[in-house]
Design an enzyme around this catalytic site. Structure first.
Site, PDB file in Angstrom:
ATOM      1  N   VAL A  11      13.833 -14.435   2.461  1.00 52.49           N
ATOM      2  CA  VAL A  11      14.274 -15.124   3.676  1.00 52.49           C
ATOM      3  C   VAL A  11      15.139 -16.338   3.345  1.00 52.49           C
ATOM      4  O   VAL A  11      16.245 -16.496   3.864  1.00 52.49           O
ATOM      5  CB  VAL A  11      13.046 -15.539   4.534  1.00 52.49           C
ATOM      6  CG1 VAL A  11      13.449 -16.480   5.653  1.00 52.49           C
ATOM      7  CG2 VAL A  11      12.374 -14.295   5.098  1.00 52.49           C
ATOM      8  N   THR A 121       6.859 -17.004   8.834  1.00 53.97           N
ATOM      9  CA  THR A 121       6.053 -16.491   9.946  1.00 53.97           C
ATOM     10  C   THR A 121       4.725 -17.233   9.946  1.00 53.97           C
ATOM     11  O   THR A 121       3.948 -17.129   8.989  1.00 53.97           O
ATOM     12  CB  THR A 121       5.837 -14.972   9.780  1.00 53.97           C
ATOM     13  OG1 THR A 121       7.117 -14.354   9.670  1.00 53.97           O
ATOM     14  CG2 THR A 121       5.077 -14.392  10.960  1.00 53.97           C
ATOM     15  N   PHE A 246      12.827   3.754  14.895  1.00 56.11           N
ATOM     16  CA  PHE A 246      11.464   3.428  14.463  1.00 56.11           C
ATOM     17  C   PHE A 246      10.431   4.448  14.901  1.00 56.11           C
ATOM     18  O   PHE A 246       9.301   4.107  15.241  1.00 56.11           O
ATOM     19  CB  PHE A 246      11.070   2.024  14.983  1.00 56.11           C
ATOM     20  CG  PHE A 246      11.031   1.034  13.857  1.00 56.11           C
ATOM     21  CD1 PHE A 246      12.193   0.559  13.299  1.00 56.11           C
ATOM     22  CD2 PHE A 246       9.823   0.603  13.330  1.00 56.11           C
ATOM     23  CE1 PHE A 246      12.173  -0.319  12.246  1.00 56.11           C
ATOM     24  CE2 PHE A 246       9.794  -0.280  12.270  1.00 56.11           C
ATOM     25  CZ  PHE A 246      10.968  -0.744  11.732  1.00 56.11           C
ATOM     26  N   CYS A 257       5.528  -7.809   5.342  1.00 53.34           N
ATOM     27  CA  CYS A 257       5.365  -8.385   6.689  1.00 53.34           C
ATOM     28  C   CYS A 257       4.381  -7.648   7.581  1.00 53.34           C
ATOM     29  O   CYS A 257       3.409  -8.243   8.045  1.00 53.34           O
ATOM     30  CB  CYS A 257       6.730  -8.466   7.372  1.00 53.34           C
ATOM     31  SG  CYS A 257       7.809  -9.685   6.606  1.00 53.34           S
ATOM     32  N   LYS A 260       0.452  -7.870   6.833  1.00 55.65           N
ATOM     33  CA  LYS A 260      -0.151  -9.209   6.978  1.00 55.65           C
ATOM     34  C   LYS A 260       0.047  -9.757   8.393  1.00 55.65           C
ATOM     35  O   LYS A 260      -0.825 -10.444   8.918  1.00 55.65           O
ATOM     36  CB  LYS A 260       0.389 -10.175   5.915  1.00 55.65           C
ATOM     37  CG  LYS A 260       1.717 -10.810   6.222  1.00 55.65           C
ATOM     38  CD  LYS A 260       2.035 -11.938   5.255  1.00 55.65           C
ATOM     39  CE  LYS A 260       3.457 -12.446   5.389  1.00 55.65           C
ATOM     40  NZ  LYS A 260       3.795 -13.050   6.660  1.00 55.65           N
ATOM     41  N   ARG A 325       5.634  -5.132  -2.445  1.00 54.04           N
ATOM     42  CA  ARG A 325       4.484  -5.707  -1.753  1.00 54.04           C
ATOM     43  C   ARG A 325       3.929  -4.728  -0.711  1.00 54.04           C
ATOM     44  O   ARG A 325       4.651  -4.247   0.137  1.00 54.04           O
ATOM     45  CB  ARG A 325       4.875  -7.052  -1.097  1.00 54.04           C
ATOM     46  CG  ARG A 325       5.138  -8.130  -2.152  1.00 54.04           C
ATOM     47  CD  ARG A 325       5.553  -9.455  -1.525  1.00 54.04           C
ATOM     48  NE  ARG A 325       6.925  -9.458  -1.066  1.00 54.04           N
ATOM     49  CZ  ARG A 325       7.534 -10.527  -0.526  1.00 54.04           C
ATOM     50  NH1 ARG A 325       6.875 -11.657  -0.383  1.00 54.04           N
ATOM     51  NH2 ARG A 325       8.792 -10.456  -0.146  1.00 54.04           N
TER      52      ARG A 325
HETATM   53  P1  NAD Z   1       9.121 -14.838  -0.946  1.00 50.28           P
HETATM   54  O1  NAD Z   1       7.812 -14.834  -1.618  1.00 50.28           O
HETATM   55  O2  NAD Z   1      10.142 -13.817  -1.296  1.00 50.28           O
HETATM   56  O3  NAD Z   1       9.813 -16.273  -1.115  1.00 50.28           O
HETATM   57  C1  NAD Z   1       9.181 -17.493  -1.087  1.00 50.28           C
HETATM   58  C2  NAD Z   1       9.767 -18.414  -2.152  1.00 50.28           C
HETATM   59  O4  NAD Z   1       9.208 -19.704  -2.038  1.00 50.28           O
HETATM   60  C3  NAD Z   1       9.485 -17.941  -3.572  1.00 50.28           C
HETATM   61  O5  NAD Z   1      10.698 -17.848  -4.288  1.00 50.28           O
HETATM   62  C4  NAD Z   1       8.584 -19.029  -4.137  1.00 50.28           C
HETATM   63  O6  NAD Z   1       8.750 -19.231  -5.535  1.00 50.28           O
HETATM   64  C5  NAD Z   1       9.041 -20.236  -3.357  1.00 50.28           C
HETATM   65  N1  NAD Z   1       8.103 -21.363  -3.310  1.00 50.28           N
HETATM   66  C6  NAD Z   1       6.748 -21.328  -3.246  1.00 50.28           C
HETATM   67  N2  NAD Z   1       6.258 -22.576  -3.145  1.00 50.28           N
HETATM   68  C7  NAD Z   1       7.327 -23.421  -3.154  1.00 50.28           C
HETATM   69  C8  NAD Z   1       7.473 -24.826  -3.052  1.00 50.28           C
HETATM   70  N3  NAD Z   1       6.429 -25.637  -2.908  1.00 50.28           N
HETATM   71  N4  NAD Z   1       8.708 -25.342  -3.076  1.00 50.28           N
HETATM   72  C9  NAD Z   1       9.797 -24.542  -3.197  1.00 50.28           C
HETATM   73  N5  NAD Z   1       9.715 -23.212  -3.296  1.00 50.28           N
HETATM   74  C10 NAD Z   1       8.499 -22.643  -3.271  1.00 50.28           C
HETATM   75  O7  NAD Z   1       8.803 -14.764   0.608  1.00 50.28           O
HETATM   76  P2  NAD Z   1       9.729 -14.167   1.771  1.00 50.28           P
HETATM   77  O8  NAD Z   1       9.629 -12.683   1.791  1.00 50.28           O
HETATM   78  O9  NAD Z   1      11.071 -14.796   1.711  1.00 50.28           O
HETATM   79  O10 NAD Z   1       8.951 -14.692   3.060  1.00 50.28           O
HETATM   80  C11 NAD Z   1       8.941 -16.064   3.421  1.00 50.28           C
HETATM   81  C12 NAD Z   1       8.410 -16.176   4.833  1.00 50.28           C
HETATM   82  O11 NAD Z   1       9.264 -15.488   5.746  1.00 50.28           O
HETATM   83  C13 NAD Z   1       7.019 -15.587   5.043  1.00 50.28           C
HETATM   84  O12 NAD Z   1       6.344 -16.337   5.987  1.00 50.28           O
HETATM   85  C14 NAD Z   1       7.321 -14.206   5.612  1.00 50.28           C
HETATM   86  O13 NAD Z   1       6.270 -13.703   6.394  1.00 50.28           O
HETATM   87  C15 NAD Z   1       8.532 -14.488   6.464  1.00 50.28           C
HETATM   88  N6  NAD Z   1       9.415 -13.332   6.678  1.00 50.28           N
HETATM   89  C16 NAD Z   1       9.701 -12.476   5.666  1.00 50.28           C
HETATM   90  C17 NAD Z   1      10.551 -11.401   5.889  1.00 50.28           C
HETATM   91  C18 NAD Z   1      10.863 -10.401   4.797  1.00 50.28           C
HETATM   92  O14 NAD Z   1      11.357  -9.327   5.118  1.00 50.28           O
HETATM   93  N7  NAD Z   1      10.602 -10.712   3.533  1.00 50.28           N
HETATM   94  C19 NAD Z   1      11.125 -11.219   7.152  1.00 50.28           C
HETATM   95  C20 NAD Z   1      10.839 -12.130   8.156  1.00 50.28           C
HETATM   96  C21 NAD Z   1       9.980 -13.187   7.911  1.00 50.28           C
END
Ligand code: NAD
Length: 421
Positions: A11, A121, A246, A257, A260, A325
């Site tokens: 994201v 989220t 879908f 996503c 969880k 994941r």
């Molecule tokens: P991710 O695990 O890919 O990325 C999170 C990043 O944050 C990682 O690179 C991690 O190293 C970094 N991080 C952790 N702690 C940190 C800190 N204190 N300071 C700086 N960086 C730090 O996660 P994601 O898939 O990008 O998801 C992030 C959020 O967005 C979640 O809440 C998820 O539910 C939501 N989301 C994800 C998607 C998707 O398709 N992946 C879509 C919509 C929403």
């Protein structure tokens, strides 16, 4: 606009690179030193089509920089996007401790009247909770909700052409800043209160998970009554109230996503005193769907899988990504291995240290007594199935994604089983 993005995952990185294409200057804070090293060298630490180019463009324009220290990233920023993980806690609820921890680290150093924007989220009520946390630290900032709807595999396109932009705030100036920030994008903007914005995200994901599960349940019923789910869903989809999107049966939803977020919404409902039995059913049926794929393998190979060779096409939770994941393919690989099967996998992008992998789909099928197709990579449809038949030890296919034509497979001499057909 000077903007910080905290967290360079799927994201955060798409958001950061995307915002540079709208002319904004972005400083990204990322805790993982390995990721940071790759990013600073212009490399994306995961597979997402088009992202490396977007990143390169942003860096070449001098609009993007990466920082190990969040304090460096937020210095001077008027808007701070939080794109940190919110994994599932033991009780199913979303664990927001990454966000709490990060805000604790830099909350007191935020610019006056900065916007702290939650892309992660987060449970309903989080905006209010984080607002209080920052108020208590003496920060004069506004926390708002701006949920992310990108799909891994088409995330860059989803940034550039979003279906909608949702902004959750009661602060008119904050809403206007957000509208201004996304000015280059053509999409309806919904400005609402924080709780409704947070709810839109969960309600959308839970609905999509429900739709997939409904298609799976209909597929299972089709198997029982001798109908073909492909035609059934096609026939349903032409109804404009339903549509075709879908409605693809498969091994059950997975990814970072849907599993969880559905669990989290049930937890939100439980704590609000509403028994969300519909969604509990969806979660249960989805688990059963993973197991049904295993039963299809057992039906072909017998109960004793010890020493049986299974070729596995796909490891990622869906096509277009290397994300493992909650991947149904990984679930199946591990369950088969637990039961003594020897699994050899091929995936065009994903890799796992827990499953033996080869570089070609044909090599995964070599000597296998069964081929299991678990991820819907389009390239699987281009594989010469005659050659696959020749290299396999026994001609069994479980096609958990309905990728192949059943009649063609039977003609080639395969014992073929799909989903709902
Ligand atoms: P991710 O695990 O890919 O990325 C999170 C990043 O944050 C990682 O690179 C991690 O190293 C970094 N991080 C952790 N702690 C940190 C800190 N204190 N300071 C700086 N960086 C730090 O996660 P994601 O898939 O990008 O998801 C992030 C959020 O967005 C979640 O809440 C998820 O539910 C939501 N989301 C994800 C998607 C998707 O398709 N992946 C879509 C919509 C929403």
């Amino acid at each position: 606009m000077d903007i910080a993005v905290i967290g360079a995952g799927y994201v955060g990185l798409v958001q950061a690179a995307g915002l540079t294409s709208l002319g904004h200057r972005i400083k990204v804070g990322e805790a993982d030193a390995n990721k940071l090293e790759m990013l600073s060298a212009g490399k994306v630490p995961f597979y997402e089509a088009g992202l490396e180019q977007l990143l390169a463009d942003g860096m070449a324009a001098g609009l993007l920089s990466f920082h190990n220290d969040n304090l460096e990233a937020i210095a001077g920023a008027k808007v701070i996007f939080i794109a940190l993980p919110t994994p599932q806690d033991e009780d199913g609820s979303a664990d927001t401790s990454y966000i709490e921890g990060a805000l604790k680290g830099f909350g007191a150093s935020l610019e006056d009247r900065a916007l702290v924007v939650l892309k992660s989220t987060v449970p309903v009520g989080s905006v209010a909770r984080f607002q209080k946390q920052l108020d208590d630290m003496g920060a004069n900032v506004v926390v708002i909700s701006n949920p992310e709807f990108l799909r891994e595999g088409s995330a860059v396109g989803d940034f550039k052409h979003p279906d909608r932009i949702v902004v959750g705030t009661r602060d008119q100036d904050a809403a206007e800043t957000m509208i201004d920030l996304y000015k280059g994008l053509q999409a309806p903007v919904i400005v609402t209160d924080p709780a409704s914005s947070e709810m839109i995200k969960y309600a959308s994901n839970a609905y999509l998970a429900t739709r997939i599960t409904y298609a799976n349940a209909i597929a299972n019923l089709c198997e029982a009554v001798g109908a073909d789910v492909k035609d059934v869903l096609k026939g349903m989809g032409y109804d404009r109230r339903i549509g075709h999107h879908f409605l693809n049966p498969g091994p059950g939803y997975g990814g970072s996503c849907f599993p969880k977020d559905t669990e989290a919404l049930v937890a939100i409902a439980d704590s609000a005193g509403y028994d969300f039995s519909l969604l509990k059913g969806v979660i249960e049926v989805n688990h059963q769907q993973h197991e049904r794929m295993l039963e299809k393998v057992v039906a072909m190979l017998g109960e004793d899988l010890d020493g049986k060779r299974v070729g596995l096409w796909g490891l990622a939770f869906k096509a277009g990504t290397d994300d493992l994941r909650e991947s149904p393919a990984m679930y199946l690989a591990l369950r088969l291995q637990e039961r003594g099967a020897i699994v050899t996998a091929f995936d065009p992008q994903a890799s796992s240290p827990d499953v033996k992998q080869v570089d070609e789909p044909l090599e995964a099928a070599r000597d296998a007594q069964l081929l299991l197709i678990a991820t819907e990579w389009p390239e699987f449809q281009a594989v010469d199935m005659r050659a696959v038949h020749d290299v396999m030890g026994a001609a069994n296919i479980v096609d958990a994604r309905n990728m192949l034509d059943r009649r063609d497979m039977v003609r080639l001499g395969f014992n073929y089983v799909g989903v709902g057909r």
